[in-house]
Design a protein around this motif. Structure first.
Motif, PDB file in Angstrom:
ATOM      1  N   TYR A 124     -56.434  -6.013  67.982  1.00  0.00           N
ATOM      2  CA  TYR A 124     -55.550  -4.989  68.557  1.00  0.00           C
ATOM      3  C   TYR A 124     -55.700  -3.691  67.758  1.00  0.00           C
ATOM      4  O   TYR A 124     -54.870  -3.352  66.930  1.00  0.00           O
ATOM      5  CB  TYR A 124     -54.107  -5.484  68.531  1.00  0.00           C
ATOM      6  CG  TYR A 124     -53.111  -4.560  69.202  1.00  0.00           C
ATOM      7  CD1 TYR A 124     -53.180  -4.324  70.572  1.00  0.00           C
ATOM      8  CD2 TYR A 124     -52.103  -3.941  68.474  1.00  0.00           C
ATOM      9  CE1 TYR A 124     -52.268  -3.487  71.196  1.00  0.00           C
ATOM     10  CE2 TYR A 124     -51.178  -3.102  69.101  1.00  0.00           C
ATOM     11  CZ  TYR A 124     -51.269  -2.878  70.455  1.00  0.00           C
ATOM     12  OH  TYR A 124     -50.356  -2.050  71.073  1.00  0.00           O
ATOM     13  N   GLN A 125     -56.783  -2.974  68.028  1.00  0.00           N
ATOM     14  CA  GLN A 125     -57.046  -1.702  67.344  1.00  0.00           C
ATOM     15  C   GLN A 125     -56.411  -0.575  68.143  1.00  0.00           C
ATOM     16  O   GLN A 125     -57.086   0.295  68.709  1.00  0.00           O
ATOM     17  CB  GLN A 125     -58.552  -1.500  67.155  1.00  0.00           C
ATOM     18  CG  GLN A 125     -59.204  -2.502  66.217  1.00  0.00           C
ATOM     19  CD  GLN A 125     -58.803  -2.292  64.759  1.00  0.00           C
ATOM     20  OE1 GLN A 125     -57.914  -1.510  64.440  1.00  0.00           O
ATOM     21  NE2 GLN A 125     -59.448  -3.006  63.852  1.00  0.00           N
ATOM     22  N   SER A 126     -55.082  -0.561  68.138  1.00  0.00           N
ATOM     23  CA  SER A 126     -54.336   0.393  68.962  1.00  0.00           C
ATOM     24  C   SER A 126     -54.542   1.829  68.520  1.00  0.00           C
ATOM     25  O   SER A 126     -54.389   2.766  69.324  1.00  0.00           O
ATOM     26  CB  SER A 126     -52.849   0.053  68.920  1.00  0.00           C
ATOM     27  OG  SER A 126     -52.369   0.068  67.582  1.00  0.00           O
ATOM     28  N   ARG A 127     -54.903   2.063  67.250  1.00  0.00           N
ATOM     29  CA  ARG A 127     -55.012   3.442  66.771  1.00  0.00           C
ATOM     30  C   ARG A 127     -56.268   4.143  67.280  1.00  0.00           C
ATOM     31  O   ARG A 127     -56.498   5.306  66.963  1.00  0.00           O
ATOM     32  CB  ARG A 127     -54.899   3.486  65.251  1.00  0.00           C
ATOM     33  CG  ARG A 127     -53.481   3.146  64.792  1.00  0.00           C
ATOM     34  CD  ARG A 127     -53.256   3.424  63.326  1.00  0.00           C
ATOM     35  NE  ARG A 127     -51.903   3.075  62.928  1.00  0.00           N
ATOM     36  CZ  ARG A 127     -50.847   3.880  63.026  1.00  0.00           C
ATOM     37  NH1 ARG A 127     -51.001   5.098  63.517  1.00  0.00           N
ATOM     38  NH2 ARG A 127     -49.668   3.482  62.647  1.00  0.00           N
ATOM     39  N   ARG A 128     -57.054   3.473  68.094  1.00  0.00           N
ATOM     40  CA  ARG A 128     -58.068   4.197  68.861  1.00  0.00           C
ATOM     41  C   ARG A 128     -57.394   5.094  69.905  1.00  0.00           C
ATOM     42  O   ARG A 128     -58.057   5.949  70.496  1.00  0.00           O
ATOM     43  CB  ARG A 128     -59.018   3.218  69.549  1.00  0.00           C
ATOM     44  CG  ARG A 128     -59.927   2.473  68.580  1.00  0.00           C
ATOM     45  CD  ARG A 128     -61.122   1.922  69.277  1.00  0.00           C
ATOM     46  NE  ARG A 128     -61.977   1.156  68.376  1.00  0.00           N
ATOM     47  CZ  ARG A 128     -63.188   0.740  68.676  1.00  0.00           C
ATOM     48  NH1 ARG A 128     -63.687   1.023  69.871  1.00  0.00           N
ATOM     49  NH2 ARG A 128     -63.902   0.051  67.810  1.00  0.00           N
ATOM     50  N   PHE A 129     -56.111   4.887  70.110  1.00  0.00           N
ATOM     51  CA  PHE A 129     -55.359   5.705  71.050  1.00  0.00           C
ATOM     52  C   PHE A 129     -54.260   6.491  70.360  1.00  0.00           C
ATOM     53  O   PHE A 129     -53.258   6.843  70.968  1.00  0.00           O
ATOM     54  CB  PHE A 129     -54.814   4.835  72.187  1.00  0.00           C
ATOM     55  CG  PHE A 129     -55.912   4.188  72.994  1.00  0.00           C
ATOM     56  CD1 PHE A 129     -56.730   4.965  73.805  1.00  0.00           C
ATOM     57  CD2 PHE A 129     -56.156   2.829  72.907  1.00  0.00           C
ATOM     58  CE1 PHE A 129     -57.760   4.386  74.531  1.00  0.00           C
ATOM     59  CE2 PHE A 129     -57.175   2.244  73.629  1.00  0.00           C
ATOM     60  CZ  PHE A 129     -57.975   3.017  74.449  1.00  0.00           C
TER      61      PHE A 129
END
Length: 349
Positions: A124-129
């Motif tokens: 969950y690499q949410s910080r791409r957003f």
């Protein structure tokens, strides 16, 4: 419609996952949630139970439910590998919170298991957003800076008394905060050919878990990317600094989504996560006529929920995964090579 389940119902699930799912109930149904303690968040539990979500305390309830299309693992970091492995072995697609594993070997085991079972696996690499990251990505894609030379990104706080002082490597800042920054750099630049590590336990002398890090990643064409995190920054440092042959971009403020979420402002609210104009990044570059141009560049809007949009496209339409297997392994290779005991160090890949 994808039927998903969550392992874990703590702060992270209720702050960084489910608020975004509430805006996507036309694509996702939360079928089950497994949590060690029922009723710990009564209002949140009641909301989801009203939508048909079944709560229980046994992960076997998820494993035995053939209607579940995706399981999201939001448990303590040290358990990510074992829980994810158990679910993959049972034939479940998995989205696992970061970091996906404690080392490169564990990550390879999970990826190979998912491939053998023809299953979806992604961290969950949410910080791409993140808003700031999307803006940096835009600056590079538009070519404002010419050929990139230096990229520097920070994740700094002032929390002198918080955090752990002993434990496994996965509990340190490199795996905790650094995993976000490494993934962002890898998504922009790919795999480096070398790295240097400065890992320290700064808040308490003698602690065995890093809480202050600087990692330099070296690429071809004289490109260097630097990531830093500290818990002792009372005065803010720029979040991003990029320098190229034709320009510079500097941005101080971080993405506002987390601040809004902590304040109880939810996705879908007008203005959620948006930068104020005074927080826009500063772009200085030389145009095709050789003129020096200075401007404040409006931030692109961030949206952590877009990671769920990408998963929906992958599982229903066969789109490529947002985070590829190669990128997962590159991130874990970089994280695994850092060693507090042998810091500072140089590693060639």
């Amino acid at each position: 419609m994808l039927n998903i389940a969550y392992v874990g119902f703590g702060k992270s699930t209720n702050r960084y996952h489910l608020p975004y799912l509430k805006l996507r109930l036309d694509q996702f149904k939360v079928g089950r949630i497994v949590t060690p303690t029922l009723g710990k968040r009564p209002a949140d539990q009641a909301f989801w139970e009203a939508t048909g979500t079944i709560f229980s305390t046994d992960i076997a309830d998820i494993i035995n439910d053939e209607q579940i299309d995706l399981v999201v693992v939001v448990t303590p970091s040290a358990s990510h590998f074992s829980v994810t492995k158990q679910l993959l072995a049972a034939g479940k697609n998995v989205l696992v919170d970061k970091p996906m594993a404690a080392n490169l070997a564990e990550a390879q085991t999970l990826i190979e298991l998912a491939k053998a079972q023809h299953l979806f696996l992604m961290p969950y690499q949410s910080r791409r957003f993140d808003s700031d990251f999307l803006t940096v990505q835009h600056v590079l894609q538009q070519g404002y800076l010419g050929r990139l030379i230096d990229l520097e990104v920070h994740m700094d706080h002032y929390r002198p008394d918080a955090g752990v002082t002993s434990g496994p490597k996965i509990d340190g800042s490199l795996f905790g905060h650094g995993v976000h920054l490494v993934d962002q750099i890898v998504s922009l630049l790919g795999s480096p050919h070398a790295a240097t590590y400065d890992l320290r336990a700064a808040r308490e002398i003698g602690a065995t878990v890093d809480d202050q890090i600087e990692v330099n990643l070296f690429y071809d064409q004289a490109v260097k990317a630097t990531l830093q995190t500290t818990e002792l920054a009372m005065v803010q440092y720029p979040k991003w600094q990029l320098r190229g042959t034709k320009g510079t971009f500097i941005k101080y403020q971080v993405d506002e989504q987390e601040n809004d979420l902590k304040a109880g402002i939810m996705p879908g609210t007008a203005g959620f996560g948006l930068d104020a104009p005074q927080n826009f990044g500063q772009l200085v570059y030389s145009n095709q006529s050789g003129d020096r141009i200075e401007r404040h560049l409006p931030s692109l809007p961030g949206d952590y929920g877009r990671i769920y949009d990408s998963i929906f496209d992958t599982l229903t339409h066969g789109a490529p995964k947002l985070v590829s297997d190669e990128q997962m392994l590159t991130v874990m290779k970089i994280l695994s090579a850092g060693d507090l005991e042998n810091s500072p160090s140089v590693v060639k890949f």
